[in-house]
Design a protein around this motif. Structure first.
Motif, PDB file in Angstrom:
ATOM      1  N   ALA A  26       0.836  -1.209   0.000  1.00 30.83           N
ATOM      2  CA  ALA A  26       0.000   0.000   0.000  1.00 30.83           C
ATOM      3  C   ALA A  26       0.869   1.256   0.000  1.00 30.83           C
ATOM      4  O   ALA A  26       0.550   2.245  -0.668  1.00 30.83           O
ATOM      5  CB  ALA A  26      -0.937   0.001   1.203  1.00 30.83           C
ATOM      6  N   ALA A  27       1.978   1.219   0.725  1.00 29.61           N
ATOM      7  CA  ALA A  27       2.899   2.364   0.755  1.00 29.61           C
ATOM      8  C   ALA A  27       3.537   2.586  -0.612  1.00 29.61           C
ATOM      9  O   ALA A  27       3.716   3.732  -1.039  1.00 29.61           O
ATOM     10  CB  ALA A  27       3.972   2.147   1.823  1.00 29.61           C
ATOM     11  N   VAL A  28       3.855   1.503  -1.313  1.00 30.56           N
ATOM     12  CA  VAL A  28       4.415   1.618  -2.664  1.00 30.56           C
ATOM     13  C   VAL A  28       3.415   2.321  -3.580  1.00 30.56           C
ATOM     14  O   VAL A  28       3.783   3.200  -4.373  1.00 30.56           O
ATOM     15  CB  VAL A  28       4.812   0.228  -3.216  1.00 30.56           C
ATOM     16  CG1 VAL A  28       5.092   0.287  -4.703  1.00 30.56           C
ATOM     17  CG2 VAL A  28       6.016  -0.319  -2.466  1.00 30.56           C
ATOM     18  N   ARG A  29       2.142   1.977  -3.452  1.00 31.00           N
ATOM     19  CA  ARG A  29       1.113   2.635  -4.255  1.00 31.00           C
ATOM     20  C   ARG A  29       1.028   4.132  -3.920  1.00 31.00           C
ATOM     21  O   ARG A  29       0.880   4.962  -4.808  1.00 31.00           O
ATOM     22  CB  ARG A  29      -0.240   1.957  -4.069  1.00 31.00           C
ATOM     23  CG  ARG A  29      -0.349   0.646  -4.848  1.00 31.00           C
ATOM     24  CD  ARG A  29      -1.781   0.131  -4.935  1.00 31.00           C
ATOM     25  NE  ARG A  29      -2.434  -0.070  -3.649  1.00 31.00           N
ATOM     26  CZ  ARG A  29      -2.275  -1.150  -2.878  1.00 31.00           C
ATOM     27  NH1 ARG A  29      -1.480  -2.130  -3.273  1.00 31.00           N
ATOM     28  NH2 ARG A  29      -2.904  -1.254  -1.729  1.00 31.00           N
ATOM     29  N   LEU A  30       1.136   4.462  -2.626  1.00 29.75           N
ATOM     30  CA  LEU A  30       1.130   5.873  -2.209  1.00 29.75           C
ATOM     31  C   LEU A  30       2.295   6.635  -2.849  1.00 29.75           C
ATOM     32  O   LEU A  30       2.117   7.743  -3.348  1.00 29.75           O
ATOM     33  CB  LEU A  30       1.278   5.984  -0.688  1.00 29.75           C
ATOM     34  CG  LEU A  30       0.055   6.068   0.171  1.00 29.75           C
ATOM     35  CD1 LEU A  30       0.448   6.128   1.649  1.00 29.75           C
ATOM     36  CD2 LEU A  30      -0.801   7.262  -0.188  1.00 29.75           C
TER      37      LEU A  30
END
Length: 144
Positions: A26-30
């Motif tokens: 999810a952080a990579v997507r952010l």
């Protein structure tokens, strides 16, 4: 030039936060969606408990492969944050970033994060400052 001036010159003052329990995926997507290189980790969106950067993720990808994407941000983040204040100079911040080998630094005030600057922001500000100094010197030499 002061950090406060660098913050004011940025197109966006928004700091992107994620929670320690969020997945690295999810952080990579952010990071991708916001076109940024680091995200601040915080339980409450004001007081940081760490920072997760592209480097943190790539380091773990190299060690463990894509399995690290299912891990939590809290397990991969850098916990020992080094921050700066509004009244720190660009030279001071650039020196710290270079010596400590990181590219993102939170701007802190009263224990809370008020901004995030990158080494690119600092270099851009420093180059603008040098350009102004050059023009002033040229004006003095030429009698303007």
């Amino acid at each position: 030039m002061l950090v406060d001036q660098i913050l004011k010159s940025k197109s966006s003052h928004d700091v992107i936060f994620t929670e320690p329990g969020s997945s690295v995926d999810a952080a990579v997507r952010l990071l991708s969606e916001n076109r940024i290189g680091a995200v601040i980790v915080s339980d409450d969106g004001t007081v940081p408990c760490g920072i997760l950067s592209e480097r943190d993720i790539v380091r773990e990808l190299g060690r463990r492969g894509t399995a690290c994407l299912q891990d939590t941000v809290g397990n991969l983040m850098t916990k020992d944050l080094v921050g700066c204040a509004r009244d720190d100079t660009a030279d001071e911040v650039l020196t710290i970033m270079t010596e400590r080998r990181f590219r993102h630094m939170p701007v802190m005030e009263g224990g809370e994060i008020i901004g995030l600057i990158s080494i690119g922001d600092v270099v851009k500000a420093r180059l603008a400052e040098l350009s102004m100094e050059k023009e002033a010197l040229q004006g003095m030499i030429m009698g303007h």
